[in-house]
Design a protein around this motif. Structure first.
Motif, PDB file in Angstrom:
ATOM      1  N   VAL A  17       2.571  -8.674  -3.446  1.00 52.73           N
ATOM      2  CA  VAL A  17       3.924  -8.229  -3.776  1.00 52.73           C
ATOM      3  C   VAL A  17       4.013  -7.808  -5.236  1.00 52.73           C
ATOM      4  N   LEU A  18       3.118  -8.332  -6.071  1.00 51.10           N
ATOM      5  CA  LEU A  18       3.120  -7.989  -7.488  1.00 51.10           C
ATOM      6  C   LEU A  18       2.877  -6.499  -7.704  1.00 51.10           C
ATOM      7  N   LEU A  19       2.141  -5.873  -6.787  1.00 55.13           N
ATOM      8  CA  LEU A  19       1.872  -4.443  -6.911  1.00 55.13           C
ATOM      9  C   LEU A  19       3.118  -3.611  -6.705  1.00 55.13           C
ATOM     10  N   SER A  20       4.111  -4.195  -6.039  1.00 50.92           N
ATOM     11  CA  SER A  20       5.329  -3.453  -5.714  1.00 50.92           C
ATOM     12  C   SER A  20       6.371  -3.501  -6.824  1.00 50.92           C
ATOM     13  N   PHE A  21       6.230  -4.438  -7.747  1.00 52.33           N
ATOM     14  CA  PHE A  21       7.231  -4.597  -8.801  1.00 52.33           C
ATOM     15  C   PHE A  21       7.139  -3.479  -9.833  1.00 52.33           C
ATOM     16  N   SER A  22       8.285  -3.157 -10.412  1.00 55.24           N
ATOM     17  CA  SER A  22       8.319  -2.146 -11.460  1.00 55.24           C
ATOM     18  C   SER A  22       7.608  -2.659 -12.706  1.00 55.24           C
ATOM     19  N   LEU A  23       6.693  -1.855 -13.224  1.00 56.92           N
ATOM     20  CA  LEU A  23       5.955  -2.244 -14.426  1.00 56.92           C
ATOM     21  C   LEU A  23       6.901  -2.370 -15.619  1.00 56.92           C
TER      22      LEU A  23
ATOM     23  N   MET B 149       0.811  -1.211   0.000  1.00 54.42           N
ATOM     24  CA  MET B 149       0.000   0.000   0.000  1.00 54.42           C
ATOM     25  C   MET B 149       0.852   1.271   0.000  1.00 54.42           C
ATOM     26  N   ARG B 150       2.160   1.105   0.002  1.00 52.09           N
ATOM     27  CA  ARG B 150       3.032   2.277  -0.057  1.00 52.09           C
ATOM     28  C   ARG B 150       3.337   2.685  -1.490  1.00 52.09           C
ATOM     29  N   VAL B 151       3.052   1.816  -2.448  1.00 52.24           N
ATOM     30  CA  VAL B 151       3.357   2.147  -3.841  1.00 52.24           C
ATOM     31  C   VAL B 151       2.406   3.234  -4.318  1.00 52.24           C
ATOM     32  N   SER B 152       2.798   3.914  -5.391  1.00 52.81           N
ATOM     33  CA  SER B 152       1.997   5.031  -5.893  1.00 52.81           C
ATOM     34  C   SER B 152       0.671   4.556  -6.484  1.00 52.81           C
ATOM     35  N   GLU B 153      -0.248   5.476  -6.587  1.00 52.07           N
ATOM     36  CA  GLU B 153      -1.552   5.164  -7.172  1.00 52.07           C
ATOM     37  C   GLU B 153      -1.405   4.741  -8.636  1.00 52.07           C
ATOM     38  N   ASP B 154      -0.492   5.405  -9.360  1.00 50.89           N
ATOM     39  CA  ASP B 154      -0.255   5.041 -10.765  1.00 50.89           C
ATOM     40  C   ASP B 154       0.287   3.621 -10.875  1.00 50.89           C
ATOM     41  N   LYS B 155       1.154   3.255  -9.927  1.00 57.03           N
ATOM     42  CA  LYS B 155       1.736   1.918  -9.957  1.00 57.03           C
ATOM     43  C   LYS B 155       0.678   0.853  -9.689  1.00 57.03           C
ATOM     44  N   ILE B 156      -0.214   1.139  -8.756  1.00 61.77           N
ATOM     45  CA  ILE B 156      -1.311   0.203  -8.463  1.00 61.77           C
ATOM     46  C   ILE B 156      -2.189   0.036  -9.697  1.00 61.77           C
ATOM     47  N   ASN B 157      -2.554   1.161 -10.298  1.00 59.84           N
ATOM     48  CA  ASN B 157      -3.388   1.099 -11.501  1.00 59.84           C
ATOM     49  C   ASN B 157      -2.707   0.340 -12.631  1.00 59.84           C
ATOM     50  N   GLY B 158      -1.413   0.591 -12.822  1.00 60.35           N
ATOM     51  CA  GLY B 158      -0.672  -0.063 -13.896  1.00 60.35           C
ATOM     52  C   GLY B 158      -0.607  -1.566 -13.719  1.00 60.35           C
TER      53      GLY B 158
END
Length: 365
Positions: A294-300, A264-273
């Motif tokens: 953890v998948l939400l934390s990885f770089s797109l 939940m610390r990742v950016s909103e754009d990262k979550i959406n992506g």
């Protein structure tokens, strides 16, 4: 090193008194004064010129002191240009005691510079009322000088606080709810700033984490506290709303947070992506992210998209089943990923590794 003196003489009118031991510049409206042969026409300008000369001489003394204690010319230039207040500090009474103290603790000149660079006000804090008591307090909590040094390197600003008042109550709050000392000692050196939170708000966060179902006896409890304290409630609410729009229920979101609080610390754009990729590109259920947050934390760009390309190639060749071990496919460390999913297919797709590396290179552009 004339740049330092030009910085000294071209200081614009300050709006307030510098805190933490640095005095306000006496140059109220001065734009330029020559220190060699300025013609003084009034008592006021004479006083102004005298102040400028004193300030320049003080700056010279500060520069000499820093140089004598191992600061390089580029480091001194950096501090003089970014934090010109340091040039008006008292070199013997304000700066020297701190430099000697840090050196006595085994810090090298480059390490001391990094402390000052990260938080220049640490040199303005009282050596006897703040720095030494703070250092001793941290060492008493952590049990070693080595861990104490690691903590102040993480956040030098902690040395300018009264830790008995700011940190002590928060440590007690964790202990009272059942958090073991081992968990506190493990995370305090890495997140010291969190422990400086107002104790009322800190207690509210701890109680909120407990209500979410975290076990105080497990280290994830402290991680969750840190994660929540790193964002405002409005930021948390925005991220929750984004996940809801993707179809996650309240329980799904809580499950994701319990499994990996950092998600939940990742950016909103990262979550959406990430959600767009796994739901729309990979055809996964939205709850897939809750089970593997953890998948939400990885770089797109650097992980998800390059591996997604490999996945599509393998799928098109019939070398992998749709959604088979999908989480492991993206979670595996880089070396393991290549060994498990690329190298075994060398005969069928000789160029696969090169294509994957090409995608990684594209992500760095």
């Amino acid at each position: 090193m004339s740049i330092f003196f030009r910085t000294l003489l071209l200081l614009r009118s300050p709006s307030s008194v510098f805190s933490h031991g640095f005095s306000e510049s006496p140059l109220k409206s001065l734009t330029y004064l020559s220190t060699s042969s300025e013609i003084v026409s009034s008592p006021e300008s004479a006083s102004l010129a005298s102040n400028a000369v004193q300030l320049e001489n003080n700056g010279k003394a500060v520069i000499a002191l820093l140089a004598n204690h191992g600061f390089s010319q580029s480091q001194i230039s950096y501090l003089a240009n970014r934090y010109p207040q340091i040039l008006s500090a008292n070199p013997e009474k304000t700066l020297l005691p701190k430099l000697l103290f840090f050196q006595s603790k085994g810090l090298s000149s480059p390490e001391i510079f990094e402390l000052v660079r990260s938080d220049p006000w640490v040199l303005g804090a009282s050596i006897n009322k703040r720095i030494i008591p703070a250092f001793d307090y941290i060492q008493a909590v952590l049990g070693s000088e080595e861990k104490t040094l690691a903590t102040i390197k993480q956040f030098a600003g902690i040395l300018s606080k009264d830790l008995r008042i700011s940190v002590g109550p928060n440590i007690e709050i964790l202990k009272q709810i059942g958090v073991p000392d081992s968990s506190i000692l493990k995370y305090f050196p890495y997140q010291p700033r969190v422990f400086l939170t107002n104790s009322i708000r800190f207690k509210e966060t701890v109680e909120r984490v407990a209500e979410m179902g975290f076990n105080p006896q497990q280290t994830q409890f402290v991680v969750a506290v840190f994660a929540l304290r790193s964002m405002t409630k409005s930021t948390w609410d925005k991220k929750v709303e984004i996940l809801r729009k993707w179809g996650l229920s309240e329980e799904d979101i809580r499950l994701a947070f319990r499994r990996n609080p950092w998600c939940m610390r990742v950016s909103e754009d990262k979550i959406n992506g990430a959600m767009d990729f796994f739901v729309n590109k990979m055809g996964c259920e939205s709850s897939f992210a809750a089970r593997r947050p953890v998948l939400l934390s990885f770089s797109l760009k650097k992980r998800i998209l390059p591996r997604g390309y490999v996945y599509q190639v393998l799928l098109s060749k019939g070398l992998i089943k749709k959604n088979e071990n999908l989480g492991l496919f993206f979670e595996s460390p880089e070396k393991r990923f290549i060994e498990k999913y690329i190298n075994p297919r060398k005969e069928q797709i000789p160029e696969l590794l090169e294509l994957y590396k090409q995608k990684l290179m594209e992500s760095r552009r």
